[in-house]
Design a protein around this motif. Sequence first.
Motif, mmCIF file in Angstrom:
data_model
loop_
_atom_site.group_PDB
_atom_site.id
_atom_site.type_symbol
_atom_site.label_atom_id
_atom_site.label_comp_id
_atom_site.label_asym_id
_atom_site.label_seq_id
_atom_site.Cartn_x
_atom_site.Cartn_y
_atom_site.Cartn_z
ATOM 1 N N HIS A 28 -1.674 -7.491 12.884
ATOM 2 C CA HIS A 28 -1.062 -6.474 12.562
ATOM 3 C C HIS A 28 0.124 -6.608 13.212
ATOM 4 C CE1 HIS A 28 -4.463 -4.340 10.988
ATOM 5 N NE2 HIS A 28 -5.068 -4.532 11.915
ATOM 6 N N MET A 76 5.170 -1.850 8.576
ATOM 7 C CA MET A 76 3.800 -2.997 9.489
ATOM 8 C C MET A 76 3.317 -4.238 8.106
ATOM 9 S SD MET A 76 0.984 -1.287 11.231
ATOM 10 C CE MET A 76 0.761 -2.179 12.755
ATOM 11 N N ARG A 93 6.070 1.001 3.677
ATOM 12 C CA ARG A 93 6.280 1.040 5.239
ATOM 13 C C ARG A 93 4.580 -0.039 5.747
ATOM 14 N NH1 ARG A 93 7.959 6.673 7.036
ATOM 15 N NH2 ARG A 93 5.476 6.857 7.438
ATOM 16 N N ARG A 94 3.448 -0.264 4.469
ATOM 17 C CA ARG A 94 3.055 -1.183 5.112
ATOM 18 C C ARG A 94 2.453 -2.419 3.981
ATOM 19 N NH1 ARG A 94 2.726 1.853 8.443
ATOM 20 N NH2 ARG A 94 1.023 3.531 9.465
ATOM 21 N N TYR A 150 4.493 -5.859 13.114
ATOM 22 C CA TYR A 150 5.626 -4.119 12.570
ATOM 23 C C TYR A 150 6.387 -4.708 13.709
ATOM 24 C CZ TYR A 150 4.715 -2.432 17.520
ATOM 25 O OH TYR A 150 4.540 -2.168 18.954
ATOM 26 N N TRP A 157 0.293 -5.695 3.005
ATOM 27 C CA TRP A 157 -0.955 -6.072 3.323
ATOM 28 C C TRP A 157 -0.806 -7.846 2.643
ATOM 29 C CZ3 TRP A 157 -4.604 -4.572 6.075
ATOM 30 C CH2 TRP A 157 -5.131 -2.724 6.608
ATOM 31 N N GLN A 164 0.805 -0.693 0.020
ATOM 32 C CA GLN A 164 0.042 0.399 0.228
ATOM 33 C C GLN A 164 0.994 1.594 0.261
ATOM 34 O OE1 GLN A 164 -1.720 0.432 3.834
ATOM 35 N NE2 GLN A 164 -3.717 1.230 2.214
ATOM 36 N N ASN A 198 0.707 -6.540 7.997
ATOM 37 C CA ASN A 198 -1.184 -6.752 8.422
ATOM 38 C C ASN A 198 -1.318 -8.309 7.121
ATOM 39 O OD1 ASN A 198 -2.129 -4.574 9.384
ATOM 40 N ND2 ASN A 198 -0.972 -3.728 6.722
ATOM 41 N N GLY A 205 9.739 -1.761 13.783
ATOM 42 C CA GLY A 205 9.538 -0.353 13.534
ATOM 43 C C GLY A 205 8.430 0.154 12.839
ATOM 44 N N GLY A 206 8.431 0.967 12.115
ATOM 45 C CA GLY A 206 7.234 1.607 11.266
ATOM 46 C C GLY A 206 6.922 0.655 9.938
#
Lengths: 154, 408
Positions: free
Chosen positions: A70, A77, A26-27, A72, A29, A23, A79, A74-75
């Motif tokens: 979820h 993540m 840092r995201r 993680y 999925w 995404q 999911n 650090g920053g």
Amino acid sequence: MSEQLKQIIENRFSYLVGKITLQSSRRVWLEVDYPQFAEVFDCAVKELGFNALATITGLDEGEKLAFIYHLYKGGLMLNIRTRILKDKEELQTITDYFPGALIYEREVVDLLGVKVKGLPAGIRYPLPDDWPEGEHPLRKDWNPAVLDQGKGTN
Amino acid sequence: MDFTNKPNREKEMMIPIGPQHPALKEPTSFSLALRGEKIDAIQVKIGYNHRGIEKGCEQRSYIQNVYLLERICGICSHAHSTAYVQAVETIASLAVPKRALYIRTIIGELERLHSHLLWLGVAGHEIGFDTLLMYTWRDREAVMDLLAELTGNRVNYGINMIGGVRRDITKEQGETILKIVAKLAEQTKYYIEIAQEEATLIQRLSGVGKLAKEDCIRLGAVGPTARASGITFDVRKDDPYAAYDELDFKAISADSADVYGRTVVRLGELVESLALIKQAIKQLPAGPISVRAPRRIPAGEAVSRYEAPRGEDFHYVKSNGTDLPERVKVRAPTLANSQAISKMLEDRYLADLPIVVAAIDPCFSCTDRSIQVEGKGEISWEALRQYSIEFYRKQGVDFRKLKVESRK
């Protein structure tokens, strides 16, 4: 960061090709069927260094219940989403990895009515002690009218 | 610690504390097994404040939810509303103007100031150092009044909207902020001196409520509680949002892993917050404060993280293309930290319980203070409003200067 992670996971688990969405930087999925969930989760925690859990989100999708773990580092993540059949299948606890996940698992047990295998005995969370059996507020078909019938309102 | 299946339970004293009790101001229940004066096992029960807000969000529009979620907490209200609007803005791909991001940062840091000052007072009170409570809460009032002047409310500021903020900060308000920040910086220096030199405070807090770094990670502790155990993670640094990637600040941590460390971290964060506000005011970019957001949010999902005063606040939002969200999930920092309480109290004295619990800074509702009008019978809304404006004017805060901005 996330591009690299996607590559590593896809190389490790060929069945996850096409199941990973980036995404933003840092995201990440990821979708995995429940039979493969344990090995992907184990790899993420032990090998990829995602050693912290923010929470578990439960969703009612009709025939199935979806759960997002979820994780993680650090920053960054990660999911991880997985699905099980409502009222027919059970989740396996992740408290062996994260003892702190106890409260998040109790939460999905109460609010979505899922069974979690291996969850230690103890007091419920977050619904009151006298909450009626079989009523799970976060299910889409749940009707708050049961509370007006004098159940679970002390 | 296994509370239920331990042998020799009969030699122990079982004490139930809570949910309502004199030491703490929030409904939490502890069942303690005591061996002499030491805590052998502890069971924490929470959930008394569960209000079904996540379910409530599914029945309200995205805009209504900004205000509903802001009311999760009376202290970190801005934390919750920001975490939520950030998630919705991500799904709707909104480019929030820079000026709005800076204003969110300024309000967020002011919130941290009032929260940490409140905590310092509570901590002082729990160890019998009430002078500290009086001092810090006096200073906290200055922050609350400032927040009221900037947003219109002392708590639940309502400054956020999807796509930006509701109110601008004028040049004069910026100067007022800098003046108050300078005064608070002096006071903070004094509090740090106390923490470094006051022998009773150091001795009462050192070695109490120990939580090793490994336990912190396993149990999922966050915020100042985790940073006092040597974890350097701070969402503002590691996963920056709002304007934090353009501002210069340090993530404060300590290694003592006890209540004293948690005090040191929060004091250090006060200093950093003050500096952050000063920087943000000076660098405040010109431009609009909001963009127009659609009422219907396209289908999608996002997670949002926010470094609230008590630690990471986590929101998940899933949309389905309508004006009502499919799912909103909230994980407030206290839920994450509550898991660590039992570990911190293992084999400690009963008398340590209040300060150890207070040291994770559990989030109790800090509601607006009420105004009691005695002997005047019923009072109309207009009259009450006038009374409150007069009341604040006498304290030196003039709400008449407030301009209500209409949405562009």
